[in-house]
Design an enzyme around this catalytic site. Structure first.
Site, PDB file in Angstrom:
ATOM      1  CG  ASP A 149     -10.060 -33.423 -40.536  1.00 29.29           C
ATOM      2  OD1 ASP A 149      -9.865 -34.628 -40.298  1.00 29.29           O
ATOM      3  OD2 ASP A 149     -10.196 -32.983 -41.692  1.00 29.29           O
ATOM      4  CG  HIS A 198       0.563 -36.505 -51.091  1.00 28.27           C
ATOM      5  ND1 HIS A 198       1.015 -37.734 -51.503  1.00 28.27           N
ATOM      6  CD2 HIS A 198       0.931 -36.394 -49.781  1.00 28.27           C
ATOM      7  CE1 HIS A 198       1.613 -38.353 -50.489  1.00 28.27           C
ATOM      8  NE2 HIS A 198       1.581 -37.555 -49.444  1.00 28.27           N
ATOM      9  CG  ASP A 236       5.945 -38.782 -47.185  1.00 30.03           C
ATOM     10  OD1 ASP A 236       6.174 -38.528 -45.995  1.00 30.03           O
ATOM     11  OD2 ASP A 236       4.813 -38.726 -47.680  1.00 30.03           O
ATOM     12  CG  HIS A 251       1.487 -41.539 -46.925  1.00 25.32           C
ATOM     13  ND1 HIS A 251       1.541 -40.550 -45.969  1.00 25.32           N
ATOM     14  CD2 HIS A 251       0.836 -42.585 -46.351  1.00 25.32           C
ATOM     15  CE1 HIS A 251       0.936 -40.965 -44.875  1.00 25.32           C
ATOM     16  NE2 HIS A 251       0.497 -42.195 -45.080  1.00 25.32           N
TER      17      HIS A 251
END
Length: 648
Positions: free
Chosen positions: A20, A135, A172, A174
């Site tokens: 992945d 997240h 971060d 994101h």
């Protein structure tokens, strides 16, 4: 009290079992590399090691649904194909038979650290954990995150320890939307994401690797300080600040804030757009930002210079490389040659040292055996010092002390000579790496002369760039060379003046808000742009600072020069002031500044005038975009902004 380090080797067990490309970067080495670096630098040994514990079902339930916790629990018995199928139901996540155990340890590490800090077992701490958490949402894994470690820790602090105001700084590449969503549903708090329609509890800003930290400080630290002073109408809740670089997550884009100035870059447009948007969104909720908006002035404002400052070199940039000066020109008997009519003896900047080398030299060097030393001429029984702060007994040789004192009439008295000998001994220990920081005392009548000697001694003993922050009635030594090696900042002058890019004076702000604005908007940008390897803070006659204000200044300057900060006090200063400074220099947090207040119009005017005068020479002050936006408050700067709330 010290610093805790929470870790557990079991958190390295989980790993990707199939191909992945999106998830392959989340691997055990992300955690072990950080721990190895701490060990290489000798930092792990200086911490109190705590082994992470697993968070309980009830603790996970503080922010996650029972169904989601049960779902993650079942991954312990799933096969590889089943794990891959379940992972595909979420965005950028993979499950492993050890995921549930590792994720509980990651959440439990945060809980253990919160308990250790809030019970007084340690002063602060660091939890090295994986999987990460910001997240993760109430019933969904996302972006490598399983349980929302920080949100669980915040909820735990409120529930178990009765906290009402919690600041979360999320750093971060994101947007940590998981924390945002979790606190949006909290009735005691709210979130605002670049939109003034919400409650003002969340701030989202972006920065680029080429951007400097001083553009963001005035906003983030102002909000943090006002939050602690209850400058917002709501009495409780959680404030979350988001700092995110807009580009890659590569190691080269995450540069320590102490070293950003070394990149030699002015703040970029994208970062300034983001800061302005955050200001516009937060202004309705924060008194300090409201005042700045009403005046049409902010810390980033540019005021066109009325006239060029004497001694300016229009070709000089942020980092000025001094003409090499022989140490012999700074000997006790010799003085630097007088400044010629041609102006400062400076040349255009050479390439700044690489950030990594600055870190190696200043930030992450092994700590000296003695972190902080107090050098007093006479012991004070009322002075209370932390156990690891020592009172210096030694003094420089008498002949050497007399040689340095000879050019100064005020140093002829025995008490002044004794104080000077102790200061020279302390300063040599700092420059030789035996002591990290220190406090020295001198008679008020000899304060200016003692400071002059300290500067000359530092420059002749290895300091290449010396920052001197002089408070009160202290003038720049007239025979101090204008060679770019010394940056003189006087807080307490009669009027705001930039006599050169290395000689700045400003009146002492009358309000706490003005003092904070002066530090964030002037002192720190200049200090980080200058990159000193020694910092002198002199509290001279009539300095007017209360203990908490002096402590805040010292704490802010500790990030420079690898923490090599020497504070010079008058002998008649209160023992409480010396004690507060000693605790701050060894790493403790400064005390509260007291009730919230905003800068007076006079303080704002002085600050803006100095920034306008100094901006052409200091890239850290070149943030014109914010001024243009505030002068035209109807203009929105979102045409290039990135506010994606679903980022990983």
């Amino acid at each position: 009290m010290g610093t805790a380090l929470v870790y557990h080797e079991d958190m390295t067990a989980t790993r990707l079992l199939w191909d992945d490309p999106e998830c392959e970067i989340e691997r055990p080495e992300r955690l072990t590399a950080a721990l190895d670096r701490l060990r290489q630098r000798g930092l792990e040994q200086r911490c109190l090691r705590l082994s992470a514990r697993e968070a309980s079902k009830e603790e996970l339930g503080l922010v996650h649904s029972p169904e989601y916790v049960s779902l993650v629990r079942k991954t312990q018995v799933l096969g590889e194909e089943e794990l891959q199928a379940l992972s595909g139901q979420f965005d950028a996540i993979y499950f492993h038979p050890s995921t549930f155990h590792c994720a509980r340890l990651a959440a439990g590490a945060g809980l253990q650290l919160v308990d250790a800090v809030l019970t007084g077992a340690v002063q602060n701490g660091l939890a090295l954990v994986r999987p990460p958490g910001h997240h993760s949402q109430r019933a969904a894994a996302n972006g490598f995150c399983v349980f929302n470690n920080v949100a669980i820790a915040a909820a735990h602090a409120k529930q178990k320890h009765g906290l009402h105001r919690i600041l979360i700084v999320d750093w971060d590449v994101h947007h940590g939307q998981g924390i945002q969503y979790l606190f949006e549903d909290d009735p005691s708090s709210g979130c605002s994401l670049g939109c003034p329609a919400r409650s003002g509890w969340e701030t989202l800003t972006t920065w680029l690797p080429s951007c400097t930290c001083c553009s963001h400080w005035p906003l983030s630290l102002t909000l943090s300080w006002c939050w602690s002073q209850q400058d917002l109408t709501q009495p409780s809740g959680t404030l979350r600040g988001k700092c995110r670089p807009r580009q890659s997550a590569s190691p080269t884009s995450h540069i320590c804030c102490r070293c950003w100035p070394a990149a030699g870059s002015a703040p970029c447009w994208s970062a300034l757009e983001s800061i302005q948007s955050a200001r516009a969104a937060q202004a309705p909720y924060w008194k300090s930002l409201q005042l700045q908006g009403q005046c049409g002035q902010v810390l980033g404002c540019r005021i066109p210079p009325q006239a060029p400052c004497s001694g300016y070199d229009s070709e000089l940039s942020l980092d000025v490389t001094p003409v090499p000066t022989s140490p012999s020109t700074h000997s006790p008997e010799g003085r630097p040659p007088p400044l010629l009519p041609g102006g400062p003896m400076c040349k255009a900047a050479a390439p700044a040292p690489a950030p990594s080398s600055l870190l190696d030299q200043l930030c992450l060097c092994p700590a000296p055996s003695v972190r902080t030393t107090v050098a007093l001429t006479a012991p004070d029984i009322t002075l209370v010092l932390p156990p690891d702060v020592i009172q210096q007994e030694g003094s420089a040789l008498r002949e050497e002390t007399e040689a340095w004192a000879r050019p100064h009439e005020s140093l002829a008295r025995e008490e002044a000579l004794t104080a000077l000998g102790k200061l020279l001994y302390l300063l040599d220990g700092m420059l030789d790496g035996q002591v990290n920081s220190g406090i020295a005392a001198t008679p008020a009548s000899a304060a200016a002369a003692t400071l002059d000697v300290a500067i000359q001694r530092g420059l002749s003993h290895g300091a290449q760039r010396l920052l001197c922050v002089a408070l009160g009635q202290l003038d720049r030594p007239p025979d101090l060379a204008h060679d770019g090696r010394t940056l003189w900042l006087n807080i307490g002058g009669k009027e705001a003046a930039a006599l050169s890019m290395f000689h700045v004076a400003t009146p002492l702000p009358v309000m706490t808000g003005g003092f904070l604005s002066c530090i964030l908007g002037l002192v720190l940008p200049l200090a980080y742009g200058f990159q000193p390897d020694l910092v002198l803070v002199a509290l001279g006659p009539g300095h007017g600072l209360q203990g908490p204000h002096a402590a805040l200044l010292a704490a802010m300057l500790r990030g420079l020069a690898g923490g090599r900060v020497l504070a010079l006090l008058e002998e008649d200063s209160t023992p409480q002031l010396a004690g507060i400074l000693a605790r701050v220099l060894r790493g403790e947090a400064p005390p509260s500044l007291g009730p919230s207040s905003v800068a007076s119009p006079e303080d704002v005017q002085a600050l803006m005038y100095l920034r306008g005068q100094l901006e052409p020479q200091w890239k850290m002050l070149q943030v014109r975009l914010i001024a243009e936006a505030w002068l035209c408050p109807g203009a929105r700067l979102c045409h290039r902004g990135r506010w994606g709330g679903q980022g990983k």
